[in-house]
Design a protein around this motif. Structure first.
Motif, short mmCIF file in Angstrom:
data_model
loop_
_atom_site.label_atom_id
_atom_site.label_comp_id
_atom_site.label_asym_id
_atom_site.label_seq_id
_atom_site.Cartn_x
_atom_site.Cartn_y
_atom_site.Cartn_z
N PHE A 237 -7.34 7.63 0.97
CA PHE A 237 -5.94 8.07 0.95
C PHE A 237 -5.60 8.88 -0.30
O PHE A 237 -4.52 9.44 -0.42
CB PHE A 237 -5.03 6.84 1.04
CG PHE A 237 -3.57 7.16 1.13
CD1 PHE A 237 -3.08 7.95 2.16
CD2 PHE A 237 -2.67 6.69 0.19
CE1 PHE A 237 -1.73 8.27 2.25
CE2 PHE A 237 -1.33 7.00 0.26
CZ PHE A 237 -0.85 7.79 1.29
N ARG A 238 -6.52 9.00 -1.23
CA ARG A 238 -6.16 9.53 -2.55
C ARG A 238 -5.63 10.96 -2.54
O ARG A 238 -4.82 11.32 -3.39
CB ARG A 238 -7.33 9.40 -3.51
CG ARG A 238 -8.44 10.38 -3.23
CD ARG A 238 -9.50 10.32 -4.30
NE ARG A 238 -10.69 11.00 -3.85
CZ ARG A 238 -10.87 12.31 -3.95
NH1 ARG A 238 -9.94 13.08 -4.46
NH2 ARG A 238 -11.99 12.85 -3.50
N CYS B 196 -1.97 10.47 -1.99
CA CYS B 196 -1.33 9.31 -2.61
C CYS B 196 -0.53 9.71 -3.85
O CYS B 196 -1.06 10.36 -4.75
CB CYS B 196 -2.38 8.29 -3.00
SG CYS B 196 -1.65 6.82 -3.74
N CYS C 43 -9.41 6.20 -8.49
CA CYS C 43 -9.32 6.21 -7.02
C CYS C 43 -10.35 7.16 -6.40
O CYS C 43 -10.74 6.98 -5.25
CB CYS C 43 -7.92 6.59 -6.58
SG CYS C 43 -6.65 5.50 -7.28
N CYS D 290 -11.13 6.20 -2.62
CA CYS D 290 -10.10 5.79 -1.65
C CYS D 290 -9.80 6.97 -0.72
O CYS D 290 -9.47 8.06 -1.20
CB CYS D 290 -8.83 5.37 -2.38
SG CYS D 290 -7.46 5.09 -1.26
N CYS E 296 -6.14 -1.33 -2.10
CA CYS E 296 -5.63 -0.34 -3.05
C CYS E 296 -5.90 -0.85 -4.46
O CYS E 296 -5.66 -2.01 -4.74
CB CYS E 296 -4.13 -0.12 -2.83
SG CYS E 296 -3.36 0.86 -4.14
N HIS E 297 -6.39 0.05 -5.34
CA HIS E 297 -6.65 -0.36 -6.71
C HIS E 297 -5.37 -0.76 -7.44
O HIS E 297 -5.38 -1.55 -8.34
CB HIS E 297 -7.29 0.79 -7.50
CG HIS E 297 -8.67 1.12 -7.04
ND1 HIS E 297 -9.66 0.19 -6.96
CD2 HIS E 297 -9.21 2.30 -6.62
CE1 HIS E 297 -10.77 0.78 -6.52
NE2 HIS E 297 -10.52 2.05 -6.30
N HIS E 298 -4.27 -0.15 -7.02
CA HIS E 298 -3.05 -0.31 -7.81
C HIS E 298 -1.93 -1.01 -7.04
O HIS E 298 -0.76 -0.68 -7.22
CB HIS E 298 -2.57 1.06 -8.30
CG HIS E 298 -3.62 1.80 -9.07
ND1 HIS E 298 -4.21 1.29 -10.20
CD2 HIS E 298 -4.22 3.00 -8.85
CE1 HIS E 298 -5.11 2.15 -10.65
NE2 HIS E 298 -5.14 3.19 -9.84
N PRO F 152 -11.48 1.19 -2.87
CA PRO F 152 -10.89 -0.12 -3.16
C PRO F 152 -11.34 -1.19 -2.15
O PRO F 152 -11.49 -0.92 -0.98
CB PRO F 152 -9.39 0.13 -3.03
CG PRO F 152 -9.26 1.34 -2.18
CD PRO F 152 -10.48 2.17 -2.42
N ILE G 247 0.41 7.86 -6.30
CA ILE G 247 0.09 7.15 -7.54
C ILE G 247 -1.42 7.11 -7.82
O ILE G 247 -1.89 6.26 -8.56
CB ILE G 247 0.66 5.71 -7.54
CG1 ILE G 247 0.12 4.91 -6.34
CG2 ILE G 247 2.19 5.72 -7.51
CD1 ILE G 247 0.39 3.40 -6.46
N ALA G 248 -2.16 8.06 -7.20
CA ALA G 248 -3.61 8.04 -7.39
C ALA G 248 -3.99 8.27 -8.85
O ALA G 248 -3.32 9.01 -9.57
CB ALA G 248 -4.25 9.10 -6.51
N HIS H 157 0.83 -1.20 0.00
CA HIS H 157 0.00 0.00 0.00
C HIS H 157 0.87 1.25 0.00
O HIS H 157 1.84 1.33 0.77
CB HIS H 157 -0.91 0.00 1.22
CG HIS H 157 -2.07 0.94 1.06
ND1 HIS H 157 -1.93 2.29 1.17
CD2 HIS H 157 -3.36 0.70 0.77
CE1 HIS H 157 -3.11 2.86 0.96
NE2 HIS H 157 -4.00 1.92 0.71
N PRO H 158 0.56 2.24 -0.83
CA PRO H 158 1.38 3.46 -0.87
C PRO H 158 1.48 4.14 0.49
O PRO H 158 2.52 4.74 0.81
CB PRO H 158 0.64 4.37 -1.86
CG PRO H 158 -0.28 3.50 -2.62
CD PRO H 158 -0.53 2.27 -1.83
S1 SF4 Z 1 -6.54 3.18 -4.26
FE1 SF4 Z 1 -5.59 4.79 -5.45
S2 SF4 Z 1 -5.46 6.52 -4.04
FE2 SF4 Z 1 -5.88 4.73 -2.83
S3 SF4 Z 1 -3.90 4.05 -2.20
FE3 SF4 Z 1 -4.35 2.92 -4.03
S4 SF4 Z 1 -3.49 4.15 -5.69
FE4 SF4 Z 1 -3.55 5.44 -3.89
#
Ligand code: SF4
Ligand SMILES: Nc1ncnc2c1ncn2[C@@H]1O[C@H](COP(=O)(O)OP(=O)(O)OP(=O)(O)O)[C@@H](O)[C@H]1O
Ligand code: SF4
Ligand SMILES: [Mg+2]
Lengths: 327, 321
Positions: A293-294, A297, A304, A291, A322-324, A309, A299-300, A251-252
């Motif tokens: 956290f976006r 974040c 997001c 999300c 996290c989507h990514h 997520p 890498i949003a 997670h970022p």
């Molecule tokens: S879902 Fe998107 S905003 Fe949230 S942590 Fe993952 S990349 Fe970052």
């Protein structure tokens, strides 16, 4: 795996907040803990980390039924605690104990410390004679590194490290199966922190007590925990075995937390360190869409902001929201 | 590097009832121009009082003795007017609780402008520009809007930025930051430390970072000073102190840090006992009752700092044995 001691399912905790507005005050709901799930086994320590106000303390209190649940279940040894009646809950309190951050203010200033430590026995082991209680208390004093002669003194005669030992003695005297430690060493001096950490670990080895160890300090957490759970704005971001989380965080936010640990790297120029996470922590009254956290974040993506997520499995014991996370 | 601040034999005593408390005991050190000095010690070690004394900000029941020179000029116990001028213009202090340094009932912009007018002699328009510029320097999001806000309307991290802006507005030579990040979250702490580092680089400001957290000091400062019971027990470049600590207390502190490299399966090495009571006076070494190397001599004779001013020095009998 054996059945878990504690199982938390989609737990939510709400606070009603009164807000003054142009048209008189209205109440607003703040969701402090939002859909958190995890399990805890005997003899295990689960570390909980996250920023101030991310719901760590509310989570601990909700597990002990000191706060009402807005949704979700707390299942203790197979029993849903919401179904327990008052009498059963009182009985269960001896199995579930808590140690707070501020050692002095959690002790009654007008009670000798021996009485403070004996108090849970009065409630939960009413059959014990005064003599037996006294013996149990001096034994416990010795165990946490205090001299048994000190039982007649009052809390203000002790240092904060000693007060934390007294709190631990009080919590452990009923031989609980779960100990929730809410920032137990944050208020202590550096040279005392290590003493208390070791004490908690020894007690766990001896009694098999499960520990939920709440801290904002990741290096303390790494040392204390078998598994680590990362929260942000009341939501679970990532949960994994300790080494996996520290060596391979997905997670970022977990990555940013680990990068922000001020590791003693003398002569390292602070300006050479990884860029700190930008921005402020949003308020839980008005969390970001999608999300949470976006807004911070690195890498949003537009996705997001759209969808929140789901928690996905990286492996059987490693979950991330996290989507990514594959990036 | 020449010394900006020279502190010699500084002592701070408090009258508490009919007893005396020695918060700082004959402390000597320099702060050089443009350096970042980390001051580390446990609660009650005298870190804050030493610098409050230097700035003339001690409580009424305190007395300071010794000498503090700013660019060669004696300032310890100097007249109030002289200190006021110096404090606003040349030296500034930022505290752990940023609320204590801000006026709760005045807008952020007003507080910054006030300082710019008083210390820099600016007119209203210039001061307004300067205030905005400072909020930009400390990277406050949406600085224009923040000018109109009251301190309670900001988060802890934002308040700390405002405090730093207020401290830096007169471009002081020396910024003393007393536990500036202790109340903040880790990611916000990293932001603030980064900001202080940038200010030091861009404005060549000397920074004193007071902290109980050895890792924060290590990650940030060029030089480090370890205080114990009001005295300097070790000082040196951060690199040297971490590579080969000379004082058993420093060595113990370093060993007890649960750093990321320690094996979580092993117990943490600890320093036994507790920090000493500042009310009591000890004849020998104040660390003796917790020290595994203590010898007869340690109980009767106080160790002095060997070669003060050297690259790396410590006050311990082991070094002269
Ligand atoms: S879902 Fe998107 S905003 Fe949230 S942590 Fe993952 S990349 Fe970052
Ligand atoms: N107004 C006061 N009256 C009496 N004693 C005081 C007063 N202010 C501070 N002291 C004492 O002076 C000693 C040194 O305090 P100081 O604040 O410098 O410690 P510190 O190293 O900054 O500690 P901390 O890490 O807790 O901030 C302590 O024993 C403290 O109790
Ligand atoms: S002087 Fe003696 S007691 Fe003090 S630190 Fe050195 S060896 Fe230990
Ligand atoms: Mg202080």
């Amino acid at each position: 795996m054996t059945t878990p001691l504690l199982s938390i399912e989609s737990l939510c905790v709400d606070y009603e907040q009164r807000r003054a507005g142009v048209f008189g005050s209205r109440t607003q709901t703040l969701r402090a803990v939002n859909g958190v799930s995890f399990e805890l086994s005997e003899g295990e320590t689960l570390g909980v980390v996250g920023e101030t106000g991310c719901g760590k303390t509310s989570l601990g209190k909700a597990i002990l039924q000191l706060l009402p649940l807005a949704a979700g279940r707390v299942v203790w040894r197979g029993m849903d605690l919401a179904r327990a009646d008052a009498k059963m809950l009182t009985g269960l309190r001896s199995e579930l104990q808590i140690v707070f951050q501020d050692p002095l203010s959690s002790l009654n200033p007008r009670m000798p410390v021996g009485e403070i430590v004996a108090e849970p026995l009065r409630v939960h082991a009413a059959g014990m004679s005064a003599r037996e209680r006294q013996l149990a208390v001096s034994g416990m004093f010795e165990r946490v590194g205090l001299r048994p002669e000190m039982t007649a003194r009052y809390p203000n005669e002790f240092s904060s490290g000693q007060c934390q030992r007294i709190s631990i003695a009080r919590a452990m005297i009923t031989r609980p199966k779960l100990l929730i430690c809410d920032e137990p060493v944050s208020a202590l001096d550096v040279s005392i922190q290590a003493q208390i950490c070791n004490l908690l670990r020894e007690l766990q080895r001896e009694t098999g007590v499960a520990i939920l160890f709440i801290s904002h300090d990741l290096s303390v957490l790494r040392y204390m925990s078998h598994r680590v759970m990362v929260l942000y704005l009341g939501r679970l971001m990532e949960i994994a075995p300790r080494d996996v989380l520290f060596e391979n965080p997905r997670h970022p936010y977990s990555r940013a937390l680990i990068d922000a640990i001020p590791e003693p790297a003398p002569n390292a120029n602070p300006l050479d360190r990884a860029d700190p996470l930008p921005g402020e922590i949003p308020t839980a009254l008005d969390p970001p869409s999608g999300c949470v956290f976006r807004t911070r974040c690195p890498i949003a993506t537009p996705e997001c902001a759209q969808t929140s997520p789901q928690t996905e499995n990286v492996s059987e014991s490693h979950h991330v929201a996290c989507h990514h996370w594959r990036c | 590097m020449s010394a900006l601040l020279e502190v010699r034999d500084l002592s701070v005593r408090f009258n508490v009832g009919d007893a005396e408390l020695n918060a700082v005991r004959s402390l000597s050190f320099d702060v050089s121009e443009g350096e970042c000095l980390g001051v580390v010690g446990e609660s009650g070690a005298g870190k804050s009082q030493a610098f409050l004394a230097a700035l003339g900000l001690l409580a009424d029941n305190a007395r300071a003795r010794g000498s503090v020179r700013y660019r060669g000029r004696e300032i310890l116990n100097a007249p109030r007017r002289e200190l006021d001028a110096l404090r606003g213009r040349r030296m500034a202090m930022v505290f752990q609780d940023p609320l204590s340094g801000l006026t709760p009932t005045a807008r952020i912009g007003h507080q910054l402008e006030e300082s710019a007018r008083r210390h820099l002699g600016m007119n209203a328009r210039q001061a307004r520009g300067k205030a905005l510029e400072m909020l930009e320097t400390v990277r406050l999001p949406d600085p224009r809007r923040c000018l109109a806000l009251y301190p309670f309307e900001l988060s802890g991290g934002m308040r700390q930025r405002v405090m730093i802006a207020l401290g830096m507005i007169c471009e002081p030579d020396l910024l003393i930051a007393d536990e500036p990040t202790t109340a903040l979250d880790v990611t916000i702490q990293a932001q603030i430390l980064r900001l202080l580092g940038e200010l030091q680089r861009d404005a060549n400001t000397s920074i004193v970072l007071i902290t109980h957290d050895l890792s924060v000091a290590a990650a940030f400062s060029d030089r480090i000073m370890i205080l114990y019971n009001g005295r300097l027990v070790e000082s040196g470049t951060t690199h040297e102190v971490f590579r080969s600590p000379k004082h058993p207390y420093t060595a113990g502190l370093l060993a007890s840090l649960p750093s990321l490299t320690i094996d979580p399966a092993s117990d943490l090495p600890t320093i036994p006992g507790q920090p000493p009571d500042a009310m009591k006076s000890v004849q020998g070494c104040a660390f003796a009752e917790r020290c595994k190397h203590a010898m007869d001599r340690c109980w009767s004779e106080r160790p002095v700092l060997a070669a003060p001013g050297a690259q790396h020095a410590a006050a311990c009998h082991l070094l002269s044995a």
